[in-house]
Motif scaffolding. Structure first.
Motif, short mmCIF file in Angstrom:
data_model
loop_
_atom_site.label_atom_id
_atom_site.label_comp_id
_atom_site.label_asym_id
_atom_site.label_seq_id
_atom_site.Cartn_x
_atom_site.Cartn_y
_atom_site.Cartn_z
N MET A 1 44.79 -4.70 7.61
CA MET A 1 44.13 -4.52 6.32
C MET A 1 42.97 -5.47 6.10
N THR A 2 43.02 -6.63 6.75
CA THR A 2 41.99 -7.64 6.52
C THR A 2 40.93 -7.68 7.60
N GLY A 3 41.22 -7.06 8.76
CA GLY A 3 40.29 -7.11 9.87
C GLY A 3 40.45 -8.34 10.75
N HIS A 4 41.39 -9.22 10.41
CA HIS A 4 41.58 -10.45 11.17
C HIS A 4 43.07 -10.74 11.34
N LEU A 5 43.43 -11.31 12.48
CA LEU A 5 44.81 -11.70 12.70
C LEU A 5 45.21 -12.81 11.73
N PHE A 6 44.32 -13.80 11.57
CA PHE A 6 44.52 -14.88 10.61
C PHE A 6 43.38 -14.84 9.60
N PRO A 7 43.54 -14.07 8.52
CA PRO A 7 42.42 -13.84 7.59
C PRO A 7 41.91 -15.10 6.90
N SER A 8 42.72 -16.13 6.76
CA SER A 8 42.23 -17.36 6.13
C SER A 8 41.56 -18.28 7.14
N GLY A 9 41.65 -17.93 8.44
CA GLY A 9 41.06 -18.75 9.48
C GLY A 9 41.96 -19.87 9.96
N HIS A 10 43.20 -19.92 9.49
CA HIS A 10 44.14 -20.98 9.87
C HIS A 10 45.44 -20.35 10.36
N VAL B 1 45.23 -13.84 -2.42
CA VAL B 1 43.87 -14.34 -2.69
C VAL B 1 43.32 -15.06 -1.46
N GLU B 2 44.16 -15.91 -0.84
CA GLU B 2 43.73 -16.64 0.35
C GLU B 2 43.38 -15.71 1.50
N MET B 3 44.05 -14.56 1.56
CA MET B 3 43.80 -13.59 2.65
C MET B 3 42.63 -12.68 2.35
N GLY B 4 42.07 -12.79 1.15
CA GLY B 4 40.95 -11.93 0.79
C GLY B 4 41.37 -10.54 0.37
N LEU B 5 42.67 -10.36 0.06
CA LEU B 5 43.17 -9.05 -0.36
C LEU B 5 43.05 -8.84 -1.87
N ASN C 1 47.08 4.26 6.11
CA ASN C 1 47.07 3.06 5.25
C ASN C 1 46.40 1.89 5.93
N THR C 2 46.66 1.74 7.23
CA THR C 2 46.16 0.57 7.97
C THR C 2 45.15 0.94 9.05
N SER C 3 44.89 2.23 9.24
CA SER C 3 43.97 2.70 10.29
C SER C 3 44.40 2.18 11.66
N ARG C 4 45.69 2.21 11.92
CA ARG C 4 46.25 1.78 13.20
C ARG C 4 47.08 2.90 13.81
N VAL C 5 47.24 2.84 15.14
CA VAL C 5 47.97 3.86 15.89
C VAL C 5 49.35 3.34 16.26
N ILE C 6 50.36 4.17 16.05
CA ILE C 6 51.72 3.89 16.47
C ILE C 6 52.15 5.00 17.41
N VAL C 7 52.68 4.64 18.55
CA VAL C 7 53.21 5.63 19.49
C VAL C 7 54.73 5.67 19.33
N SER C 8 55.25 6.81 18.90
CA SER C 8 56.68 6.97 18.71
C SER C 8 57.25 7.73 19.90
#
Length: 383
Positions: free
Chosen positions: A167-176, A232-236, A121-128
Motif C-alpha cells: 500500500m505504501t510502495g516501500h517495505l519500510f515506509p518510514s525509512g527505519h 501517520v508515520e507510514m504515510g497512510l 486492494n494491494t495490486s499484488r499477485v497471489i498464486v493459490s
C-alpha cells in the motif's frame, strides 16, 4: 465460505454495482451492519471482524492472471466498509471459488493446479495452489489441519509474490527498521513499521507500560492510538483523526520473544480495534518477513532457533530501497521457514528474501490454509 480462520460471502463482481463506491449499501445490508447493529441480526454476518468479510471475484483481463479479487471488510457495529487492505485468509477461498464457479478450468489429469489471483486492494499477485479431484473439481477433503479450525481439509497454498510495498510502495515506509513511536506524552513504544502483504505496526510488547492492564478499555484505546500514530508515520494518513476513519489498515500486532523454542516469534494481532482470535495470514507473512530482516523488532525478539539471519543488515538506520534483485546481483537468496505463534496455535511461513548490506527485499511468502464452501444461493437485502 470458510476460508482459513475467516468466514464470509464470496460474490461475483457482476452481481454488485459497477462502481465500488456503490457497494456499501448492498454489503452492509447483506451482512446486517445497517443501523450500526453490532449483532448483525438482520443479515448473514457473524458479529465479529473475522466473520464479517466479503470476497468479490471476477475473471481477469490482466495478462497472466486468472481472477481479480477485492476484499471488503464490513464493520461490525458501524455503517462502514473498508477496502484498504487484503485478507489472506479470505484469499484462501478465492482459488476454490474460482474453480467451483467455472472462472478457471483444471488441466486434465492434474491433481493440483495454480490459480493466479490479482488482489485489487494491494495490486499484488497471489498464486493459490489447490488440490483437484479426478473430475476437475476442487477437492475439499484432506488431512491438512490449521489452528483455529476443527477438523482437516485439503492444503491450499498461498504464495504472496513481491509482497513489499503493498500500500505504501516501500517495505519500510518510514525509512527505519526500528524506531521509537511517540504516541502520547506518557506512551512511547519500540516498533517496526513494515509493509509486506499488508502494512503492519509491529510493537515490541515488552516496551508497553506495565501499568496497562490488558483486560481494560484503556488498553484497547492505547492500542488503537498506537495504530493511528503508526498510520501517520507510514504515510497512510495525514493525521491521527484521518487514520481513525480507516480501521482496516495499517494493522497492529504485538510481538514477543518465544518461550522454550515453541516458535520463532509470538504474536498478538488486532483486528478492527479488538484482539484477533488467531492471526491474519497477511500478518503471518509480514511478521515472518520482518523476522528475516536484521534490525526489526521481530528479528531481535525471534528465537535463536531460526539460525543465522540473512545478510548483515545494519540495525535501526534508514533503509534505502533496492534498485534490483536479480540472480546476478550478488544477493543472498534462500527460502527459510519461520514459525509464528498466535493465540490458537502456530503458522509456518516460507520466506524467500534477498539482501545486501544496506537494504532488504522480500520476494515471496508462502502460507498454507484450508477452505470449505458452506452454502450457496441468494442473500436478500433491503437498502
Amino acid at each position: 465460505m470458510r476460508a482459513g480462520t475467516s468466514k464470509g460471502l464470496f460474490v461475483h463482481r457482476r452481481h454488485l454495482p459497477s462502481s465500488e463506491k456503490a457497494w456499501a449499501g448492498p454489503l452492509l445490508a447483506a451482512m446486517g451492519s445497517q443501523h450500526s447493529d453490532a449483532r448483525q441480526i438482520d443479515g448473514v454476518g457473524g458479529a465479529t471482524s473475522t466473520t464479517s468479510k466479503v470476497a468479490v471475484v471476477s475473471p481477469s483481463s490482466r495478462p497472466g492472471i486468472d481472477v481479480d479479487y477485492t476484499f471488503v471488510q464490513v464493520a461490525v457495529g458501524q455503517e462502514a466498509i473498508d477496502l484498504s487492505g487484503n485478507c489472506g485468509n479470505m484469499c484462501a477461498g478465492v482459488g476454490p471459488f474460482a474453480l467451483q464457479e467455472g472462472l478457471v478450468q483444471a488441466p486434465p489429469g492434474h491433481q493440483t493446479m495454480d490459480v493466479r489471483i490479482f488482489n485489487t486492494n494491494t495490486s499484488r499477485v497471489i498464486v493459490s495452489t489447490i488440490e483437484v479431484d479426478t473430475d476437475g473439481s476442487f477437492n475439499e477433503h484432506g488431512t491438512y489441519a490449521i489452528p483455529g479450525v476443527s477438523g482437516t481439509g485439503s492444503e491450499v497454498k498461498l504464495a504472496f509474490l513481491d509482497p513489499a510495498g503493498s500500500m505504501t510502495g516501500h517495505l519500510f515506509p518510514s525509512g527505519h527498521r526500528s524506531q521509537i513511536l511517540a504516541v502520547t506524552p506518557t506512551l512511547a513504544v519500540t516498533a517496526t513499521l513494515i509493509d509486506a502483504a499488508n502494512p503492519f505496526v509491529l510493537v515490541d510488547a515488552s516496551t508497553l507500560p506495565a501499568s496497562l492492564a490488558r483486560d481494560s478499555q484503556t488498553y484497547l484505546q492505547a492500542m488503537e492510538s498506537i495504530r493511528r500514530t503508526g498510520a501517520v508515520e507510514m504515510g497512510l494518513a495525514p493525521n491521527t483523526a484521518a487514520a481513525a476513519k480507516v480501521r482496516g489498515t495499517p494493522k497492529l500486532a504485538l510481538v514477543s520473544a518465544p518461550q522454550n523454542r515453541e516458535a520463532d516469534i509470538v504474536v498478538q494481532a488486532f483486528s478492527m480495534g479488538k484482539p484477533h482470535p488467531s492471526l491474519q495470514i497477511t500478518g503471518a507473512a509480514c511478521i515472518a518477513a520482518a523476522v528475516r530482516i536484521e534490525g526489526t523488532v521481530a528479528h531481535r525478539l525471534a528465537s535463536s532457533s531460526i539460525g543465522t539471519a540473512i545478510g548483515a543488515l545494519p540495525s535501526p538506520e534508514r533503509t534505502p530501497e533496492p534498485e534490483s534483485c536479480g540472480e546476478d546481483s550478488g544477493l543472498v537468496s534462500q527460502m527459510e521457514k519461520v514459525s509464528v505463534k498466535h493465540p490458537t496455535g502456530c503458522i509456518d511461513v516460507d520466506v524467500l528474501a534477498a539482501c545486501s548490506e544496506t537494504w532488504a527485499v522480500v520476494k515471496t511468502c508462502v502460507v498454507s490454509r484450508t477452505a470449505r464452501r458452506l452454502f450457496e444461493g441468494r442473500v436478500w437485502y433491503y437498502e
